[in-house]
Every structure is written in C-alpha cells, then in structure tokens.
Design an enzyme around this catalytic site. Structure first.
Site, short mmCIF file in Angstrom:
data_model
loop_
_atom_site.label_atom_id
_atom_site.label_comp_id
_atom_site.label_asym_id
_atom_site.label_seq_id
_atom_site.Cartn_x
_atom_site.Cartn_y
_atom_site.Cartn_z
N ARG A 76 0.89 -1.27 -0.04
CA ARG A 76 0.13 0.04 0.05
C ARG A 76 1.01 1.32 -0.02
O ARG A 76 2.12 1.05 0.63
CB ARG A 76 -0.94 -0.04 1.36
CG ARG A 76 -1.68 -1.39 1.25
CD ARG A 76 -3.05 -1.34 2.09
NE ARG A 76 -3.24 -2.64 2.21
CZ ARG A 76 -4.43 -3.06 1.46
NH1 ARG A 76 -4.95 -2.39 0.56
NH2 ARG A 76 -4.91 -4.35 1.38
N ASP A 107 -10.24 -2.20 -6.07
CA ASP A 107 -11.02 -1.20 -5.95
C ASP A 107 -9.95 0.38 -5.93
O ASP A 107 -10.06 1.00 -6.55
CB ASP A 107 -12.10 -0.74 -4.97
CG ASP A 107 -12.69 0.15 -4.66
OD1 ASP A 107 -13.32 0.72 -5.67
OD2 ASP A 107 -12.95 0.85 -3.52
N LYS A 218 -29.00 -34.22 15.29
CA LYS A 218 -28.33 -34.24 16.34
C LYS A 218 -26.50 -34.34 16.09
O LYS A 218 -25.94 -34.42 16.83
CB LYS A 218 -28.37 -35.34 17.23
CG LYS A 218 -29.78 -35.24 17.92
CD LYS A 218 -29.96 -36.46 18.90
CE LYS A 218 -31.36 -36.53 19.49
NZ LYS A 218 -31.20 -37.86 20.30
N SER A 219 -26.55 -33.91 14.82
CA SER A 219 -25.30 -33.86 14.24
C SER A 219 -24.56 -32.69 14.12
O SER A 219 -25.02 -31.59 14.88
CB SER A 219 -25.16 -34.44 12.81
OG SER A 219 -23.86 -34.71 12.55
N GLU A 227 -16.38 -11.57 8.27
CA GLU A 227 -15.66 -10.71 9.40
C GLU A 227 -16.09 -9.23 8.93
O GLU A 227 -16.10 -8.84 7.83
CB GLU A 227 -14.05 -10.83 9.11
CG GLU A 227 -13.86 -10.24 7.80
CD GLU A 227 -12.35 -9.91 7.59
OE1 GLU A 227 -11.53 -10.40 8.46
OE2 GLU A 227 -11.68 -9.25 6.69
N GLN A 259 -6.58 -17.65 3.50
CA GLN A 259 -7.54 -17.48 2.39
C GLN A 259 -7.23 -16.85 0.95
O GLN A 259 -7.54 -16.67 -0.17
CB GLN A 259 -8.69 -16.51 2.79
CG GLN A 259 -9.53 -17.30 3.89
CD GLN A 259 -10.64 -16.55 4.35
OE1 GLN A 259 -11.61 -16.18 3.78
NE2 GLN A 259 -10.14 -16.17 5.87
#
Lengths: 327, 327, 327, 327
Positions: A76, A107, A218-219, A227, A259
């Site tokens: 940046r 952007d 029940k699993s 975020e 990610q």
C-alpha cells in the site's frame, strides 16, 4: 491498429490475490508478442515512486502461472495519494520510456490509477485482482475462485472434526462488507448458513437456525460468518450461543490470511490469462482508463469510474439454495 | 495361539485424529479375518455407557480409509471416570458378549482404558491416536503426519501473502505443552523459527531472530508458535513486536481446528492399518492392557502405564537444522 | 403452484462426474423441503429395471457434498434401449408410487430419458452431469470444472519433471471429439499447445510449435492432446516427433481415469446444488422433459431435444490466449 | 573441527525427485553458515563438464523448499562415464576453486560420484534422492514419501470411478524391480492387492484375488502393479483378466510421470533439510565418499560402496496387513 504504446509497465497493487502471477505472465508475453517492451514495477505504486523497475523478457515470467501471491510484490502506498508522489512516479516512467501502465489490483488501486491517468494523460488499463469479487463491471475477479476453493477445502477439514465431535462451528471468512464469498462458500461446503452483512440477523433467526440444524440430525453444524462490524464476527456469535444455548458444543475458527494464498485454480488462471492478453489488446486499440471486465464470458472494457466497489446484490436464488440444500 | 477373545468392541475417544478411520477399518477386518465378531461403539466411552453399539461387518468399513475424523464419532465422557459409569459400561459389554476392547485415542483415553481393564479384568489394547505425537513408547502416533502436512500446506499459502507483502507472520499451531509438531512444521515450511514451550524465549532471542530474518533479505518471515501459556501464543508475541519494532508489518494467523481434519496421509493410513492389524494379533496372543507402539519401524507392545504423555525431548539436531536452513 | 408430483426418483447414469453427489443431495432435500417423497435408484436405468430402489431421507445425503463419484452408482444399460426394459422400469416406478424422475447424466442418458418420458408420459427433469461440457443449452456441466482442475494439477506435477529434465511432454486428456477441456486445460497449465480434434493439425504446425517451444528457452514444453482418432492421441504424436526431431527428449503421459474422480470444486458443488434445487422447482411448475441448464449464470429450462451433444465451437479468443501466453 | 573444504559445489543427478530443492537449500545455507562458498552446478555431471556453474548465496535458494523438481535441473550424462569427461569436470572444479561436491541423486549418480572421488581425491558427499527408496544404508530416500502420497491421491480419485461403476482397476506405478513403493501405496490406498516383482504371481493367485475381491461385496477392486518385465505391467494383466473373466469390467491406468512431481511432503522436506545440513557437517568432519543415510531416525554416514541399489526385502508384515485390511 496503430497504437502509440511502445513500452508498458506492469504492477500489482493492494491485497495480493491468487492469479496475479498468471496475469503478469500474460500481460508480459502479449506485450512482447505485439512488439512492445515490458517493465516489471515492484511493490505497486511504491516501486514506481522509488524506481524499482526492471525490464521483463518472456523468460522473466516462465513457470509462474501456478504460483500464488505476486512475483512483483505489492504494497500500500500513501505517497501515491499526494501530487508530489505521482509526479515522481511519472518521472520514473519517462526515465524508462514507459508509455502506458497495466495495473492489477482492487477498488483502491484502480481508483488511484484513474487519478494518475487523468493527471498525466497516461493510458492505463486495469485488471480486477481481488478475492472479494466486489467490483462493478465484471462478473468475477482474479483470485475469487481460488479463495472460494481454499475456504471450501478448509471447511471440508473442519467438517471432519465437527462431525466426529458433533459440534457447532462458526467459521469466519474474509469479505468485509461483502457476503458474496461467504454465501457461495457456505453452499459449496454444505454449511447450514451464512451470516453476512447484507442481511440483518435477528436473534430469533440465529436461534431458529441452530435449532433446525441440531434438530435435524443431532449432528454437526457449520455456519460461515463474514468478518464485519455488522455481523459481529464469529467470536461474538459464538459467545452469544454459548450463553443462550449452553447445551451446544460451540467452536470458532477464523481462517485468516491463508485465504489469500495458494496456487490459483484453473478458472483464475484462465481468467487472468484472458484478461492479461486483453489488456494489451485494449492498449493497441488506444483504449485508456478502462478496467478489463468479463461479462457473460466475454471480455469487456469498463471505464474506471464505473469499476468501483459495488454493493453486489445478494441473490435470493443462492440464499434459497443454501437454505434448502442444508435441511 | 489359543485366545479366549471371540468378540471385540472398537471405539475412538478424545480428540479426533486423521487415520482413526483407517485404524477402525483394519481392526474390524483383522478381527473378522481371525473369526471374531466386531462391535462398533459410538461416541467413545459415552456410547459404551449409553449402549450405542452396533455389529460391524467387513462392508461397514468400506471406503473409509481416506476419510478424516472418525465414523464412530468421539466424545469426552466424565461419567466413565466414575465407578458407576464403568459398571454400566461393563454391563453393556456383557449384554453384547464383547470380550475385549480396542481403544483408539490419546493419553487420557488410554489411562481410562487401563483403569477399566484392571477393574473388570477385560483385555484392552490401545492404539495411539493423536496429532500431538506426545505419547511414550511409540515413535509416532496416528494423525501426527497428517497434521504436520496440513500445517505445512497452510504455511505454503500464508507464505504467498507474506512474501508478496514482505510481512512478518506469527502462526499459531496446536500442541499444548509439546513443541514437537511446531518444530517439525517450521522446518517443513521453511519458517524462520519455532517458539515452543520447551525452550524459554528470552526477549533478546526474539529480537535477534526478527532482525536476522529481516536483515537477510528484507523479505518475509514466518514464525511458528505453539498455543501455550508458556509461549504466550501468537497474538501476544505479535503485540510485543508491534510495540518494540513498529517498522515491521506484523500479522497473526491461528490455524485452529482445521489442523485436526483432512484426508490422512499415506504414512498415517499405513501406520493405522499396521497398528489395527497388530491390535488383533495382540489379543490373539492374550496380550492385554498394552498400547500398540511403533519403534524403529517395528510393532511394539507398550504397557499402558508406560504409554503416558511424555515430555518429548526437543532434538538439538532439529533445532540446528531449523536455524541453519532458514538463514 | 399446484404440482401433481408427490414422489420422485433420482438416478445417475452414464460416466460418473464429480458433483453428482452434490446434485443428489440438493434434489433429495429440495424434494423433501417441498413435501415430496424421494427414492434413490441405484445403477441408473439398470437399477430402475432391476428394482434397486430405496427411499431417501434428508440424512441419506448427509456428508456427501464433498465426495467424488456417485453414491447411487452408475452403469450403462442396454436393456433400457428396449421397449420391454422400459416397461419393467415403468412398472417399478408404479410399484413405489414414483411420479417423476430426475436423471443426472450426459447426452446419452438424457436422450434415453426423453424416449422414456414420451412413451409413458412421465415428467422427467435432467441435470447435465459430464466432465466433457459438450451439451447444448448450458454454459457448463456438472463435473467439468473439477476435471479441468484435476488435469491442471497433474500438469503442475508433470511440469516439475519436464522442467528439471528439459523434456517435451505430450499429455493425453479425455474429451473424445471435443477439445474444449483440452484447450482450457492447456491455458490453465501453461502448456505450449493443445492438439484438439476441431483443428486439423498439419505437419508443419506441429513442427513450428515444437521449434518455437524449444527455441524460446531451450527449456521444457508440454502439449495437451485430446484422446481421439482425429488427433491420433499422444502416443502417435510422440512417435512422429521422435522420428523427425530425434534431438528432443520426448515423453508421453496419459492421464486416464483419474480425470473423472476427486472431490468436486466449489464451482461444481454450487452448480450441482443450484441445478438440483431447480430440478424440483421445475417439477413443481409442471415442467417436464427439460434439462436444467445454466446460461449467463441464470437457471434455464432446456427441452431434451435441444440438449443433445453439441459441436461446441472452439473460441478463437482462447486459441489466441493460449498461443500468446505461452510464447 | 578443521576442515580443508572452503568451497563446495552442489548438483542433482539422475531422475528428479520431490525434495531435491529442499536439499539444495539446506546444503547451500549450511555451507554459507559454516563460512564456505557454494556453487550451483546445473544439469548434473553434464553441467560440471560444460561448466554451467554459478555461485549461490542464501537468497539463491529462497522460496524453493516447497517446489517439486530441481532448480539445478538434472540430466543423464554419458560423457562422465569416460575418463576424458571426468578430467574436464575436475578442471572446471579447479577453475572455480571448488574443493568438494555434494551430489543429490540415486544409485547410478552416487556410483559415478564414487569413481570420480577416487580418481581425483575429491571429498564427495552424496544425498539419496530417488522416489524408489531402493538404496542400501538408509531407511528412506528423498522423494519417496511424496511419490507415495501422490500415488495414493491418484488412487483416491480412481476409487471414486471404480466404486461408482463397480469396476476392477489395474493401476501401474513406478518402481522397476522394486515393489516397495507399490506395496505401501496399496496399503495406503485401500487397494485389494499389489502385484510386485519380488513375488512371483501364479495364475491361480490372480484368480483367487479377483474372486475374493468381487465375492466380498460385488463392488470395486483396485490392484496396484509395478511396471516391470516380471509383473508384465498393468496392461498385460488386464488383458489376461478380460480373457479369463469376461464378466469383469476391467480398466487400466498408468500413472506415469506425474508420480515424480509435486510439492514435497513434510517428511521429504524435513528429511532433505536434515540431510543437507548433515552433508556439510560431514565435510567439516573430513568425511568423504559417504552417502548421508537415515537409520532409526538418526543421521548416518554410509560409504558409497555400501550405498548401492539394494534388493529391499519385502516385509511379510506389510503383505499380511495388505491382505487382511482389504478383505
């Protein structure tokens, strides 16, 4: 075609995204194929100002199509937001004889490109490189498909544990104010729900969802959360569930920076290769200040002013698919 | 051999680990191969108490060798720590005619098995299933190799971003009081250092390490940290660096539960298959209250009382390899 | 909407494709969500004739979204091409009270569905499941994206060896008379060329391509070849090169059946989930004898007679991108 | 320690193996750490003769630990088998002031090293780099664990198709006269059998195995076959089955060169890092003409004359585990 562009610079800017290297490769080779010289500019606008510029040959981009991140590095750069910064950048371009730029980024990076292009009358073409897929004018962005698959593969691993222990997992993914990635990841990973900023989540909805998930079998259950200040993030939701539904064995996982990385998927490599070739084609056609977009699988030129961050509408169909396929 | 065991039960207990399914498969088939009946017990000791028990045939374990987690599910069970709980468990075994147990799990699970075995004079064989590789009497445990590779693959992705942005990453991995996994992961992923509980980290060492890492190439650094009170965890270390070295662009990633999941590696599948077959062999030999270990690539029987959590010594050679190979 | 469909059967037919399980899951749950009963039919039309039919509940399709292949298994069935076979099939549907079918498969399977639907006036909805992506009326098919990524990942491995030894590799991929998969794989894997049936390959083109590849960098080259009588296959091309260019170190790799397997990618899971939900929606709307297609990212209904195998045109843009980006 | 070695050369030779780059990295950095200069020699002995030699710094090996293949490239070199060739090689070493060599490769490469070392009295240390794991004096070789996992992952994909279609697959893997890789791959992938050169396969055994596999569950079977004249290879076995058991749906897959590539596993990266550091340590200790081996997880020095290709005995325990766990 009679283009005035004899020499281009290419840079990556903003957050890194898988496929950026495939784009750099295609831009470099398409330029050389069309008789141009190519300069790799390191660390985005920062390197343009500090003159970290190196000529690229076809071999400079050999064996990089499969690599995550960006060999040009990225940063940046606040100095580029100043007139003085952009003046130095322009002078460095002149020093190397660079006529035009290809900017790969999101952007903010493309907005900066627009300002610079207008100020110095430089032809600039942008490529949308961001995992968030949140730009107007293109159906998808370089890096999105890889991030989607990376999240899904992490979820596949978490599911093993969730199922074995019959736990409820809240998994937080990137996306800031955009739930597109989370919603698609939830469908792909067979999660019960995606809690995304576009949809306000009332307490009763959370309750209903949890009860449904657990009543069913029940699993295990997995819930994806973007975020975001709006959603509160995975940690907050988990805290609430622990208080209100102490019977549930709740865990949180925050996927974080993994990610962004990884070898790009086929879709991202193909997209980046097509867009990279198209960027040079656009310069040959004397296009300027456009982002290369993809619409209905066709290359499109999108003026910078339209290619800003968008509030992508959340598809009701996808919400329905998620709800139905996870009953 | 003249074994009295005609019918066995198999269960997984404690934290899940990749390869548990391969072990269940091998135990089941080796038992049937040797003329025994096999019962799958769900949710560990909890299911033994609540009688969640089902007969298994060879097909019950088809197509599971490649699956993470455990098809028998797992749970922690406080009731089994009581005499009443164990009495019910024993009665359920009698009800199904189960003569012996194979217990797949970590330190706590095997300790529980030892108590139960002595109390009711039941032959029990344990298999070491834990990603931490922190048990005495065996060179490695089921799940360790997969967790190591999962961490490494996550680090490979994080490196893409770390390199592109020239950042310093602190990545937190599992391992509690045992830095074995973190140290090996650090070597495998080309990290600069591993901050592990076995080694007290003086402030100057941290400083030195960071300076070395950045002095070298001005490029990225990755440091692995074991989640632990001793190390303070990744978040605390990052905070300290931010204060003392504000010039560094520091990020934190906490890998979390995805480290437990995923399709097991070849080593874990082979280890689990060998140990599963060996467990039945041990019962045929009228062994009891032993854990199956692997020593110098040979199967070994380890009395439960020796198979407790160990303070694995950190190999000076590995520390040296990490230090030298990351200069 | 007032549909007469109270009970559906779902089957997979023809070659298996990754994502079929995600489709089965979505079809099953969407049907149950809408109050229908669901029957899983094993082994495609063969099981419909031999009455291998089982009722499915939501749990029947738990934890399968990530699995390759098809839990319903698949088979080719010559008996279904006879009137007698289809009569038996119809009688079995009546026996179970099945009003409608969802058929997941390729060209041949959907053609068979069309005949059956007309003969007995049964509502049938088809989903395009094939890695070849060679059906009219849909931009992409379930399984294509996974196969593309599987090929690419294999190519990434082969590149390691090709580069280390500076070899020329011919790699043969599936696709019969359709080079779409090969062309896209070539771009994604950074191959030098794709030799596909749609383009006749003159000897001089092969020569030129090889010389270009090696002239460039004296380094490795990879060429993708569609298995096909027209192209001759990888083995034949390699033989020709060995004779005419003995200086090259040529190798052949035939990827074979591993191209069909593997955990589906995000795109394939999402596509299959959307199409599965849409199939039930179509039945609710009293649609019949349509294939669910995807056009410009929107669900579309395609009459069976249009959904036949197509001669997909090879995009000149993609050929150009491949040529330019691999100089 | 007072070593005379001030400057080393490192090269990779023979077939490439995953982990060679991790070894190059460790050798380079350990040498620099100990005050030596390091020269990378390209294309094995070929580059030593043709003087393709370049000085390496710590950064020369940055970011390569995760890469398959070898950045130094490799080649087979007949000229090195001649006295004249080795003389030129020696002269090039002198020209660069190279005192000692580290050679990474298999049986043939280390044998050549031994001859050269004796002839010119050069300290040479070898690292075992081969996927076959067929060298005496070391429990495992660099590349073996990755190849094992690559085969297993391919088998996981083939199983999807085998299971869906209920087919019998013969899958051919590398290993020449050594079935070690095939046998371990078979256990790891849950195959029914491994047909390996060490065990003569009588016709009745094949028949028995097939009948057992299919009798069991009428489901799929996978059989691993080592490429070898003794076994006949997968294609021949499939032909025999097609003739004698026409009722089986048989397919063949030949994994080929993709077995050599791919990002190395954690075990291979750690092994290569340890061995690379140990190679320099050996030179510091004035060791010469030894291969670095690993025995019972400890570094060992193995004289070249012992480090030849071995007829690794096939473990009866592993054969038993395969047989029992696949019933």
């Amino acid at each position: 075609m009679d283009s005035n562009v004899k020499s281009i610079g290419v840079l990556t800017s903003g957050g890194d995204a898988p496929g950026m290297n495939a784009a750099i490769r295609a831009v470099t080779r398409a330029a050389i194929f069309n008789g141009m010289r190519v300069f790799g500019i390191y660390r985005g606008y920062k390197g343009l100002i500090s003159n970290e510029i190196e000529e690229f040959k076809t071999n400079s981009v050999s064996n990089i199509i499969q690599k995550g991140g960006t060999i040009l590095k990225t940063a940046r750069c606040e100095e580029f937001m100043t007139e003085a910064g952009r003046k130095t950048a322009y002078e460095n371009m002149q020093r190397h004889g660079i006529d035009a730029l290809v900017v790969i980024g999101g952007d903010g990076s493309l907005t900066g490109a627009g300002v610079f292009a207008n100020e110095y009358n430089i032809p600039i073409v942008g490529l949308p490189g961001t995992i968030d897929n949140d730009l107007n004018g293109t159906d998808t962005t370089i890096g999105y498909d890889t991030a989607l698959n990376t999240i899904m593969e992490s979820m596949d691993k978490i599911r093993d544990t969730a199922t074995s222990h019959e736990r409820l997992f809240f998994v937080e993914v990137m996306g800031r104010n955009c739930g597109y990635l989370a919603l698609n990841s939830a469908i792909a990973s067979g999660a019960e729900a995606a809690i995304i900023p576009e949809i306000s989540i009332e307490k009763d909805q959370l309750a209903e969802l949890i009860n449904q998930g657990f009543r069913k079998s029940k699993s295990s259950s997995m819930v994806l959360v973007t975020e975001s200040e709006v959603t509160g993030g995975a940690m907050n939701l988990a805290e609430r569930v622990k208080k209100e539904y102490p019977q549930y064995d709740v865990r949180v996982s925050i996927l974080g920076h993994l990610q962004r990385g990884g070898s790009p998927t086929a879709q991202d490599r193909i997209l980046a290769s097509r867009m990279g070739v198209a960027a040079i084609q656009a310069l040959l056609e004397n296009q300027r200040n456009v982002m290369i977009g993809i619409r209905e699988n066709e290359i499109d030129y999108v003026p910078f002013k339209r290619a800003i961050k968008k509030d992508r509408e959340i598809s009701p169909e996808l919400l329905e698919v998620l709800k139905i396929s996870s009953i």
